[in-house]
Design a protein around this motif. Structure first.
Motif, PDB file in Angstrom:
ATOM      1  N   GLU A  41     -58.142  -9.701  97.098  1.00  0.00           N
ATOM      2  CA  GLU A  41     -59.513 -10.216  97.093  1.00  0.00           C
ATOM      3  C   GLU A  41     -59.619 -11.587  97.746  1.00  0.00           C
ATOM      4  OE1 GLU A  41     -61.321  -9.886  93.253  1.00  0.00           O
ATOM      5  OE2 GLU A  41     -60.624  -7.837  92.995  1.00  0.00           O
ATOM      6  N   ARG A  42     -58.505 -12.127  98.209  1.00  0.00           N
ATOM      7  CA  ARG A  42     -58.505 -13.438  98.878  1.00  0.00           C
ATOM      8  C   ARG A  42     -58.226 -13.217 100.364  1.00  0.00           C
ATOM      9  NH1 ARG A  42     -54.456 -17.098  95.904  1.00  0.00           N
ATOM     10  NH2 ARG A  42     -55.455 -18.670  97.186  1.00  0.00           N
ATOM     11  N   LEU A  43     -59.142 -12.529 101.019  1.00  0.00           N
ATOM     12  CA  LEU A  43     -58.917 -12.067 102.382  1.00  0.00           C
ATOM     13  C   LEU A  43     -58.716 -13.201 103.383  1.00  0.00           C
ATOM     14  CD1 LEU A  43     -61.314  -9.010 102.519  1.00  0.00           C
ATOM     15  CD2 LEU A  43     -58.880  -9.075 102.043  1.00  0.00           C
ATOM     16  N   ALA A  44     -59.432 -14.297 103.239  1.00  0.00           N
ATOM     17  CA  ALA A  44     -59.254 -15.411 104.182  1.00  0.00           C
ATOM     18  C   ALA A  44     -57.838 -15.967 104.068  1.00  0.00           C
ATOM     19  CB  ALA A  44     -60.280 -16.504 103.920  1.00  0.00           C
ATOM     20  N   PHE A  45     -57.371 -16.154 102.847  1.00  0.00           N
ATOM     21  CA  PHE A  45     -56.011 -16.661 102.648  1.00  0.00           C
ATOM     22  C   PHE A  45     -54.991 -15.641 103.147  1.00  0.00           C
ATOM     23  CE2 PHE A  45     -52.234 -17.281  99.878  1.00  0.00           C
ATOM     24  CZ  PHE A  45     -51.876 -18.543 100.335  1.00  0.00           C
ATOM     25  N   LEU A  46     -55.203 -14.385 102.786  1.00  0.00           N
ATOM     26  CA  LEU A  46     -54.294 -13.317 103.196  1.00  0.00           C
ATOM     27  C   LEU A  46     -54.185 -13.239 104.721  1.00  0.00           C
ATOM     28  CD1 LEU A  46     -52.531 -10.897 102.315  1.00  0.00           C
ATOM     29  CD2 LEU A  46     -54.593  -9.508 102.346  1.00  0.00           C
ATOM     30  N   SER A  47     -55.313 -13.307 105.411  1.00  0.00           N
ATOM     31  CA  SER A  47     -55.287 -13.192 106.870  1.00  0.00           C
ATOM     32  C   SER A  47     -54.637 -14.404 107.539  1.00  0.00           C
ATOM     33  CB  SER A  47     -56.691 -12.962 107.426  1.00  0.00           C
ATOM     34  OG  SER A  47     -57.499 -14.100 107.197  1.00  0.00           O
ATOM     35  N   SER A  48     -54.581 -15.537 106.864  1.00  0.00           N
ATOM     36  CA  SER A  48     -53.933 -16.718 107.440  1.00  0.00           C
ATOM     37  C   SER A  48     -52.410 -16.651 107.350  1.00  0.00           C
ATOM     38  CB  SER A  48     -54.427 -17.988 106.735  1.00  0.00           C
ATOM     39  OG  SER A  48     -53.884 -18.073 105.424  1.00  0.00           O
ATOM     40  N   LEU A  49     -51.876 -15.827 106.471  1.00  0.00           N
ATOM     41  CA  LEU A  49     -50.433 -15.809 106.252  1.00  0.00           C
ATOM     42  C   LEU A  49     -49.644 -15.226 107.417  1.00  0.00           C
ATOM     43  CD1 LEU A  49     -50.404 -14.875 102.478  1.00  0.00           C
ATOM     44  CD2 LEU A  49     -49.984 -17.107 103.511  1.00  0.00           C
ATOM     45  N   GLY A  50     -50.210 -14.297 108.149  1.00  0.00           N
ATOM     46  CA  GLY A  50     -49.530 -13.749 109.320  1.00  0.00           C
ATOM     47  C   GLY A  50     -49.235 -14.830 110.349  1.00  0.00           C
TER      48      GLY A  50
END
Length: 172
Positions: free
Chosen positions: A92-101
């Protein structure tokens, strides 16, 4: 478990090459016994460095990067999180998740198949497996880690791992 890595001001034990190789071999043996698709297995030490890579014939060309990303992501938070748990917690933390790549330079894949290797409840490395469904990849990693007398996180595979499917696979 002969090697120490300096992380901050703490020395950390790391998985040995011998155990890393045994885990990789066990993963491929388990995959063969279960009739799984060709796999790539990456074993990392506690510092995220590659100890062993084994890639079966006819394994997809991106499987190394995916397997490494599953293992590296498991180690990346410094917590007792498998790649499955990371995906669940960050769903549910898509912005954070997408930054990890980008932050991890592509070495972050938050799906099942990345398992922590533990000894005496201390993280000593991680295994990433890719080639079949994520649940089957994870099953092979968990079973292999435990087969050499070490602990895994997660400690149990998904209850329905055998039923997971990629759908129809085209003939090569």
């Amino acid at each position: 478990l002969q090697f120490l890595y300096f992380i901050g001001l703490v020395y950390t034990m790391s998985v040995s090459f011998a155990d890393s190789d045994k885990i990789a071999e066990a993963t491929l043996k388990i995959a063969a016994q279960e009739g799984m698709l060709p796999l790539c297995v990456v074993v990392l030490d506690a510092g995220g460095h590659i100890k062993v890579v084994k890639r079966q014939d006819n394994c997809g060309i991106m499987r190394f990067e995916i397997a490494r990303g599953k293992a590296y992501g498991s180690l990346g938070f410094g917590l007792d999180f498998s790649s499955r748990k990371i995906g669940q917690r960050l769903g549910e933390r898509l912005a954070f998740l997408s930054s990890l790549g980008p932050i991890s330079e592509g070495r972050f894949v938050p799906v099942p198949g990345g398992c922590l290797i533990k000894e005496n409840n201390k993280i000593i490395g991680a295994v990433g497996v890719s080639g079949d469904t994520s649940d089957k990849d994870e099953y092979a990693a968990i079973t292999a880690i435990q087969s050499v007398g070490l602990q895994s996180e997660p400690s149990e595979p998904s209850p329905n791992w055998r039923k997971s499917t990629l759908g129809p696979v085209p003939k090569l």
